[in-house]
Design an enzyme around this catalytic site. Structure first.
Site, PDB file in Angstrom:
ATOM      1  N   CYS A  25     -25.576  -5.076  54.026  1.00  0.00           N
ATOM      2  CA  CYS A  25     -24.523  -4.064  53.954  1.00  0.00           C
ATOM      3  C   CYS A  25     -23.970  -3.954  52.537  1.00  0.00           C
ATOM      4  O   CYS A  25     -23.784  -4.959  51.845  1.00  0.00           O
ATOM      5  CB  CYS A  25     -23.402  -4.417  54.933  1.00  0.00           C
ATOM      6  SG  CYS A  25     -22.031  -3.244  54.932  1.00  0.00           S
ATOM      7  N   CYS A  32     -19.260  -4.970  51.348  1.00  0.00           N
ATOM      8  CA  CYS A  32     -18.638  -6.127  50.709  1.00  0.00           C
ATOM      9  C   CYS A  32     -19.554  -6.659  49.614  1.00  0.00           C
ATOM     10  O   CYS A  32     -20.776  -6.591  49.723  1.00  0.00           O
ATOM     11  CB  CYS A  32     -18.375  -7.239  51.725  1.00  0.00           C
ATOM     12  SG  CYS A  32     -17.048  -6.863  52.903  1.00  0.00           S
ATOM     13  N   CYS A  54     -17.283  -4.785  62.522  1.00  0.00           N
ATOM     14  CA  CYS A  54     -16.969  -4.977  61.110  1.00  0.00           C
ATOM     15  C   CYS A  54     -15.867  -6.024  61.016  1.00  0.00           C
ATOM     16  O   CYS A  54     -14.711  -5.747  61.352  1.00  0.00           O
ATOM     17  CB  CYS A  54     -16.520  -3.676  60.461  1.00  0.00           C
ATOM     18  SG  CYS A  54     -16.044  -3.891  58.725  1.00  0.00           S
ATOM     19  N   PHE A  85       2.289  11.923  42.711  1.00  0.00           N
ATOM     20  CA  PHE A  85       1.093  11.603  43.509  1.00  0.00           C
ATOM     21  C   PHE A  85       1.554  10.848  44.763  1.00  0.00           C
ATOM     22  O   PHE A  85       1.051   9.783  45.103  1.00  0.00           O
ATOM     23  CB  PHE A  85       0.087  10.770  42.723  1.00  0.00           C
ATOM     24  CG  PHE A  85      -0.348  11.371  41.419  1.00  0.00           C
ATOM     25  CD1 PHE A  85      -1.383  12.299  41.386  1.00  0.00           C
ATOM     26  CD2 PHE A  85       0.273  11.019  40.226  1.00  0.00           C
ATOM     27  CE1 PHE A  85      -1.798  12.856  40.174  1.00  0.00           C
ATOM     28  CE2 PHE A  85      -0.126  11.568  39.011  1.00  0.00           C
ATOM     29  CZ  PHE A  85      -1.167  12.487  38.993  1.00  0.00           C
ATOM     30  N   GLU A 126       3.014  16.124  45.190  1.00  0.00           N
ATOM     31  CA  GLU A 126       1.624  15.872  45.603  1.00  0.00           C
ATOM     32  C   GLU A 126       0.925  17.222  45.667  1.00  0.00           C
ATOM     33  O   GLU A 126       1.546  18.223  46.034  1.00  0.00           O
ATOM     34  CB  GLU A 126       1.604  15.165  46.969  1.00  0.00           C
ATOM     35  CG  GLU A 126       0.257  15.033  47.639  1.00  0.00           C
ATOM     36  CD  GLU A 126      -0.692  14.157  46.849  1.00  0.00           C
ATOM     37  OE1 GLU A 126      -1.808  14.628  46.582  1.00  0.00           O
ATOM     38  OE2 GLU A 126      -0.311  13.024  46.499  1.00  0.00           O
ATOM     39  N   ASP A 172       1.428   7.002  41.312  1.00  0.00           N
ATOM     40  CA  ASP A 172       0.370   6.389  42.127  1.00  0.00           C
ATOM     41  C   ASP A 172      -0.820   7.343  42.204  1.00  0.00           C
ATOM     42  O   ASP A 172      -1.126   7.899  43.258  1.00  0.00           O
ATOM     43  CB  ASP A 172       0.900   6.060  43.526  1.00  0.00           C
ATOM     44  CG  ASP A 172      -0.120   5.291  44.359  1.00  0.00           C
ATOM     45  OD1 ASP A 172      -1.089   4.754  43.781  1.00  0.00           O
ATOM     46  OD2 ASP A 172       0.043   5.233  45.595  1.00  0.00           O
ATOM     47  N   CYS A 206      -5.326   2.008  41.381  1.00  0.00           N
ATOM     48  CA  CYS A 206      -6.446   1.339  42.034  1.00  0.00           C
ATOM     49  C   CYS A 206      -7.624   1.176  41.079  1.00  0.00           C
ATOM     50  O   CYS A 206      -8.725   0.821  41.509  1.00  0.00           O
ATOM     51  CB  CYS A 206      -6.886   2.092  43.286  1.00  0.00           C
ATOM     52  SG  CYS A 206      -7.437   3.783  42.958  1.00  0.00           S
TER      53      CYS A 206
END
Length: 438
Positions: free
Chosen positions: A90, A93, A167, A295, A315, A363, A389
């Site tokens: 997979c 991960c 999962c 955002f 947004e 963000d 992120c």
């Protein structure tokens, strides 16, 4: 008496029924890359080998600068057995083979190195584990490469589907039900044989499912899916954000409020991740009377900030703004929240607009907020809380802000994307009260 000659390879294969030819080449892994691939230096340049660790001797099968791991010949003491039976195939991960301490240090160093490259020297605080009960949203894929239907996750660097029965990194209510739901929807829509991406979110009122890839439906297909949603007890089912049926509003708790986000819209990966990010944001903005939440999505920060501050949420998606406004009006005790649908990449808030606020929260998506950061750098806003992120765009935008007079007080890594290279970052930036601007 002469000893017998050793058995031939063919004789060994016949005896053990498990011999396989050895292919590839042997290399030594020297370090890890930013995406968790091991890097081996060879005569023809660096080769990237997934699911390996520094110091390991491994046998690989190479394809240019990428390679597949065939065998670990000498393992690192930092290696451990992955807990997921699908890990070897997979692509979801990348780090389950790492011991926890090594994993944390590696992930934190990626952020620290990225900041150093941008000449940002603020120390990085210890990483916070925000995996909690697991991912509350997963996306499974349905493909028809042959006469049969394949349902599961994508293999690493491939469009091949890895079929899964569960999962283990998803929330308990989602980990086994998600493949069941995806397969049932695939069966209903297999006539078109189109590739489907099925996003399933675990909400307070049941599963919220959005299907991408099919395109417009016939009336018969819509009626069939309405019946399927009832049999699967889904809260909402949509196609490309177009709601087919909403049996119950799929509600998400955001502070004291309850929000029904638009179908398929953005949501933080884990509940604990959202709560952790929001706690740092609200703590930093604690004394601010007016806050701009840029955002903002459907309001995970705005609705919590409004417990103490007036908030202006911005947004690009009008549906998210409508959901936030509805949640605000239904939640007693909050201070005023105003909303604005605006594309901040093309139309960032300008300096005169920003100067009306005591704090700004950013963000943005992975691309960052370069245009907005440039306007902030020229503003008089005392406090900026940046949530990102992506370490690279976080560093870029932070460098813009610090060049405009902000001081980076804290950098806090939050690990809600556990077992992957991805990391959330919070930066708290302030202007010196004594600094005079020209």
């Amino acid at each position: 008496m002469a000893s017998s000659p050793p058995p031939s390879r063919a004789e060994t294969a016949t005896a053990n029924f498990c011999w396989e030819p050895i292919v590839g080449e042997q290399v030594i892994i020297e370090r890890l890359g930013a995406k968790a691939d091991g890097i081996a230096e060879t005569a023809s340049g660096p080769v990237f080998v997934p699911k390996t660790l520094p110091g390991e001797t491994v046998t690989i099968e190479r394809d240019g600068s990428r390679a597949d791991l065939i065998r670990v010949d000498a393992a690192s003491p930092e290696r451990e057995t992955p807990f997921c039976p699908y890990f070897d195939e997979c692509g979801g991960c990348a780090t389950q083979h790492m011991k926890h301490g090594f994993y944390q240090a590696w992930k934190q160093e990626i952020l620290a190195r990225t900041l150093r490259q941008a000449r940002i020297e603020t120390p990085v605080e210890p990483m916070i584990d925000a995996h909690g009960d697991g991912r509350r949203r997963v996306t499974l894929h349905v493909r028809f490469p042959d006469r049969s239907m394949h349902v599961g996750y994508m293999a690493a660097r491939s469009h091949r589907i890895v079929a899964i029965a569960f999962c283990p990194i998803a929330e308990p209510g989602l980990k086994e039900q998600a493949p069941v739901i995806a397969r049932a929807i695939g069966e209903h829509l297999k006539g078109a044989r189109k590739p489907l991406d099925i996003q399933i979110t675990n909400t307070r009122t049941g599963f919220d499912v959005d299907v991408r890839g099919h395109g417009p439906l016939k009336d018969s297909d819509r009626l069939s899916l309405i019946g399927l949603a009832e049999r699967l007890d889904l809260s909402r089912l949509s196609i490309h954000g177009d709601v087919i049926v909403e049996r119950r509003p799929p509600a998400i708790a955001m502070g004291r409020a309850s929000v029904v986000p638009p179908a398929g819209s953005f949501l933080q990966a884990t509940r604990l991740g959202e709560e952790t990010l929001a706690s740092f944001v609200t703590e930093a903005c604690g004394r601010a009377k007016r806050v701009a939440d840029l955002f903002s999505g459907s309001g995970p920060f705005a609705l919590r900030l409004a417990e103490k501050s007036e908030v202006h949420a911005v947004e690009h998606d009008q549906g998210s703004m409508t959901a936030l406004d509805k949640a605000f009006r239904a939640t007693p005790g909050l201070r005023r929240i105003t909303t604005e649908a605006r594309d901040l990449f093309r139309r960032p808030l300008l300096t005169p607009e920003l100067n009306a606020f005591d704090a700004v929260v950013l963000d943005p998506p992975r691309a960052g907020a370069e245009a907005q950061a440039k306007q902030l750098a020229a503003s008089k806003v005392p406090l900026v809380v940046s949530v990102s992120c992506d370490a690279a765009t976080f560093a870029r935008d932070t460098a813009i802000l610090t060049s405009g007079g902000y001081r980076l007080e804290r950098v806090i890594p939050v690990d809600q994307f556990k077992h992957s290279p991805h990391l959330e970052v919070i930066g708290i930036l302030r202007r010196d009260a004594v600094k005079k601007r020209r």
